[in-house]
Design an enzyme around this catalytic site. Structure first.
Site, short mmCIF file in Angstrom:
data_model
loop_
_atom_site.label_atom_id
_atom_site.label_comp_id
_atom_site.label_asym_id
_atom_site.label_seq_id
_atom_site.Cartn_x
_atom_site.Cartn_y
_atom_site.Cartn_z
N ILE A 177 3.77 2.44 -3.69
CA ILE A 177 4.67 3.10 -2.69
C ILE A 177 4.87 2.22 -1.46
O ILE A 177 3.75 1.77 -0.83
CB ILE A 177 4.43 4.67 -2.47
CG1 ILE A 177 5.53 5.37 -1.49
CG2 ILE A 177 2.88 4.94 -1.83
CD1 ILE A 177 5.12 6.75 -1.47
N CYS A 178 5.89 2.42 -0.82
CA CYS A 178 6.04 1.65 0.63
C CYS A 178 5.51 0.27 0.47
O CYS A 178 5.82 -0.67 -0.16
CB CYS A 178 5.57 2.65 1.54
SG CYS A 178 5.94 1.99 3.27
N GLY A 179 4.60 -0.06 1.54
CA GLY A 179 4.25 -1.31 1.76
C GLY A 179 3.51 -2.04 0.48
O GLY A 179 3.51 -3.10 0.43
N THR A 226 4.64 -1.90 -2.49
CA THR A 226 5.90 -2.48 -2.98
C THR A 226 5.94 -3.70 -2.63
O THR A 226 6.45 -4.67 -3.53
CB THR A 226 7.12 -1.53 -3.16
OG1 THR A 226 7.49 -1.82 -1.88
CG2 THR A 226 6.91 0.00 -3.59
#
Length: 217
Positions: free
Chosen positions: A110-112, A114
Site C-alpha cells: 500500500i502507498c509508498g 507500491t
C-alpha cells in the site's frame, strides 16, 4: 487455533493506519468462516526497534533476511516516508516481495510500498494501483498501462492500494486469504468503509455463528 502466519514489514516512518484494519481482522478470527485467526509476525531490516509515523516504537520479531515464502501465508508491506526518502534502505523488502511472488506466495503493498515494488519491476506487467499514476511514473517504471484508478487492486498474488484506502486494502487481503463468506466480507466492508448501520447486524451475526461453531467442536 491458528490458520498460519502473516508477516508484516515494519520500518521507520511506517504509516500507522494503512495495515491496521487488515492485521486486526486477520488475527481476530471471530467472524471468519472457519474458527481461529492468523498469527501476525513483524519483519524488520534487523531486530532493532523502529518508530512509526505516529511515534509508536516497534520491535520487529524477525529480520527480513530470515523470512522465506514457505513460512508465510502473505507478506504485507505498509507505506512509509522512507520508501521515497531512502528507497535503497527498504529495497530488501521489495526483493523479498519478488521472492514471494516467484514462489506463488501473496504480497500486499500500500502507498509508498507500491513505489518500492515499481522500482523492483514488479508492477511492469501486473494490474495495480497506488496513490496516483504520476506518483508511480516518477519511479521510472514500465507498468503505466497496467495502472488502475481504483481504491485497491488484486492481480493474481499481488494486492496494491493507495494511502486513503486502508479498508479496501484490508478487504482484498481478507478475500485473498479466504477468511470470510462473501456476504460477510461485504457486510464487513460496508460497516468499516461507509459506516452502514445495516451491515452491523450481518457482521455481528457472523461472529456469533463462528463462536457457536467453535464451541460445538
Amino acid at each position: 487455533m491458528s490458520k498460519g502466519t502473516v508477516h508484516m514489514a515494519v520500518y521507520d516512518t511506517l504509516a500507522d493506519w494503512e495495515a491496521g484494519h487488515a492485521i486486526a481482522h486477520l488475527r481476530n478470527g471471530a467472524s471468519h468462516r472457519e474458527p481461529g485467526g492468523f498469527d501476525v509476525v513483524t519483519v524488520g531490516l534487523t531486530r532493532e526497534p523502529v518508530v512509526t509515523m505516529g511515534g509508536v516504537r516497534l520491535v520487529p520479531d524477525i529480520p527480513v533476511a530470515d523470512l522465506g515464502p514457505a513460512d508465510s501465508r502473505m507478506l504485507i508491506l505498509p507505506g512509509a516516508a522512507t520508501w521515497d526518502a531512502d528507497p535503497a534502505r527498504l529495497a530488501p523488502f521489495a526483493r523479498k516481495a519478488r521472492a514471494f511472488l516467484a514462489a506463488g506466495a501473496p504480497v500486499a503493498a500500500i502507498c509508498g510500498a507500491t513505489a518500492g515494488l515499481a522500482r523492483e519491476g514488479l508492477l511492469d506487467d501486473r494490474d495495480h494501483t497506488s496513490a496516483a499514476d504520476g506518483y508511480l511514473a516518477a519511479t521510472g517504471y514500465a507498468g503505466a498501462e497496467h495502472y488502475r484508478e481504483e481504491d485497491a487492486v488484486t492481480d493474481g498474488n499481488l494486492t496494491t492500494a493507495g494511502p486513503t484506502a486502508p479498508v479496501a486494502f484490508a478487504r482484498e487481503i481478507l478475500d485473498r486469504l479466504d477468511t470470510h463468506e462473501p456476504e460477510v466480507l461485504d457486510a464487513w466492508y460496508r460497516l468499516f468503509a461507509t459506516g452502514d448501520a445495516s451491515a452491523y447486524a450481518e457482521f455481528a451475526a457472523a461472529g456469533h455463528s463462528a463462536r457457536d461453531g467453535e464451541q460445538g467442536h
